[in-house]
Scaffold this motif. Structure first.
Motif, PDB file in Angstrom:
ATOM      1  N   ARG A  89     -14.627  15.524  31.684  1.00 37.70           N
ATOM      2  CA  ARG A  89     -13.598  15.424  32.726  1.00 37.70           C
ATOM      3  C   ARG A  89     -13.614  16.621  33.663  1.00 37.70           C
ATOM      4  O   ARG A  89     -13.035  16.575  34.744  1.00 37.70           O
TER       5      ARG A  89
ATOM      6  N   PRO B  55     -12.329  11.955  38.853  1.00 36.26           N
ATOM      7  CA  PRO B  55     -11.251  11.067  39.330  1.00 36.26           C
ATOM      8  C   PRO B  55     -10.829  10.089  38.246  1.00 36.26           C
ATOM      9  O   PRO B  55     -11.629   9.680  37.401  1.00 36.26           O
ATOM     10  N   ASP B  56      -9.557   9.745  38.281  1.00 35.70           N
ATOM     11  CA  ASP B  56      -8.995   8.779  37.333  1.00 35.70           C
ATOM     12  C   ASP B  56      -8.842   7.450  38.059  1.00 35.70           C
ATOM     13  O   ASP B  56      -7.946   7.275  38.884  1.00 35.70           O
ATOM     14  N   GLU B  57      -9.745   6.529  37.751  1.00 35.09           N
ATOM     15  CA  GLU B  57      -9.752   5.249  38.458  1.00 35.09           C
ATOM     16  C   GLU B  57      -8.523   4.407  38.141  1.00 35.09           C
ATOM     17  O   GLU B  57      -8.196   3.461  38.861  1.00 35.09           O
ATOM     18  N   THR B  58      -7.839   4.730  37.046  1.00 34.08           N
ATOM     19  CA  THR B  58      -6.687   3.911  36.653  1.00 34.08           C
ATOM     20  C   THR B  58      -5.388   4.406  37.283  1.00 34.08           C
ATOM     21  O   THR B  58      -4.361   3.745  37.150  1.00 34.08           O
TER      22      THR B  58
END
Length: 424
Positions: free
Chosen positions: A332, A349-352
């Protein structure tokens, strides 16, 4: 923060900083405590201000003794601490005879002064000032004209004219833009607000050569990077005065933040008699700048940095942090950039995540819950700017806690979005 204090804050202060994360009550060293007794490791230091941490005895003693003698006089008079501090800054910067120092109260005020110096140097024939994309030089009108971020600028336009922003680190663009109409080039050796971006190798030396060839001033903004933050007294020294560098100097150096270790003070160093003569009696001024209490705080700060060997300490702890982050092997963490104890941590990046819930902001909130104060300078970037006295053990504690912080950030409920007016 208790609801009563939150309500009182909202009813008494302008909302330019949004809702405070906590109400802090006291500090000692690299630690602070809030009004509910919770302890935090301060890895932001008031955004690179508290160079010696909180309640450092050398600064407390110096300011207390000065207040018992003489705290403030108008600039119709001089004081010994003010003179001694100016002499010290000239010596640390290596400025030659004929150089000078102007004292203000903040980094923005220092950069406003530099802006006026550029205008006096340029006159009507040199009406262009160059700055870089990604730059942050302050929020007052002249400093804001130099600042690149559109969201900061647009609400207050029209700003002072004549400023052109060049692509960051693009030497060809700089060569093309510099001409006989250019009064000055203003830049940061490391862009802090843009995510700890050092200028590319050789760029500053080339900028020094090119500005001199075209008769323009080179103005170096060391508000965030100066006074030991990068492991040198000034960040430009590594780029202009290292083993393979020219040993040259900028024409103007601006300072603030760490200089007073928490006491408000800004400074401008003008290099050489020609530049130092551009502002004359009555052409500029400030009420509080260079007051003896602020000068005493700055003198104590500089002395402590020297006596405690903090320049070498900064380099050692910086290396320990970067090595420790690399050793985590956490996918991360996508990149780490460090200039001494000015450190950026890029996060995947956090796609969720929903819109308005950037990963860095969630990580800041999770870190606070776990007792660490850090800062998000971009949706996917954390910034550390801890006190220069941060110990290797304290740094290791944060590094060890970071995976759990990122776990918590990933599991956190979606927040309502960035606070209006949030400041990096």
């Amino acid at each position: 923060m208790s609801s009563s204090l939150q309500d009182r804050y909202a009813n008494a202060l302008l909302g330019v900083f949004g809702t405070p994360q906590r109400v802090l009550e006291r500090g000692k060293g690299a630690h602070v405590w809030d009004t509910e007794g919770r302890e935090y490791l301060d890895l932001l230091a008031g955004i690179a201000v508290n160079a010696l941490g909180h309640a450092h005895p050398a600064v407390v003693d110096a300011v207390s003794r000065q207040w018992n003698t003489l705290a403030h006089v108008s600039n119709f008079f001089a004081t010994e601490p003010q003179i001694r501090l100016a002499e010290k800054l000239l010596a640390l910067s290596g400025a030659p005879a004929g150089s000078g120092v102007y004292f203000g109260n903040s980094g923005a005020e220092a950069n406003e002064t530099a802006f006026k110096i550029a205008r006096r140097h340029g006159g009507p024939q040199r009406d262009r000032i160059l700055a870089l994309e990604g730059a942050f030089h302050g929020r007052t009108m002249g400093a804001l004209a130099l600042t690149a971020k559109t969201t900061y600028r647009e609400p207050f336009e029209p700003l002072p004219s004549g400023v052109t922003h060049l692509p960051f680190g693009d030497l060809a663009a700089l060569e093309e833009a510099l001409d006989e109409r250019t009064a000055a080039l203003v830049l940061e050796p490391v862009q802090g607000e843009a995510g700890v971006r050092p200028l590319p190798e050789g760029y500053l030396a080339a900028a020094r050569r090119l500005t001199r060839e075209h008769g323009a001033l080179l103005i170096v903004d060391e508000v965030q990077t100066g006074i030991g933050r990068t492991g040198e007294w000034f960040a430009f020294q590594r780029q202009l005065q290292g083993p393979d560098a020219s040993g040259d100097l900028p024409d103007v150096i601006t300072l603030a933040k760490g200089l007073g270790a928490g006491y408000p003070i800004g400074a401008v160093i003008t290099v050489g008699a020609a530049v130092s003569g551009l502002l004359t009696a009555g052409s500029h001024g400030t009420t509080f700048g260079g007051n003896p209490a602020a000068a005493a705080a700055a003198l104590a700060t500089l002395q402590e940095i020297e006596d405690a060997g903090l320049l070498a300490h900064v380099r050692t702890v910086s290396e320990a942090i970067t090595d420790g982050l690399a050793a985590l092997g956490d996918e991360r963490i996508t990149a780490v950039r460090a200039a001494g104890l000015l450190i950026a941590i890029d996060l995947a990046p956090d796609e969720t995540a929903a819109p308005g819930a950037p990963v860095a902001k969630r990580a800041v909130e999770a870190a606070l819950e776990q007792g660490f104060i850090v800062n998000a300078v971009a949706p996917g970037t954390l910034r550390l700017a801890p006190p220069l006295i941060l110990t290797a053990e304290e740094a290791a504690g944060f590094v060890a806690a970071l995976p759990a912080i990122l776990d918590a950030a990933g599991q956190a409920a979606t927040p309502a979005g960035p606070r209006e007016g949030e400041q990096s």
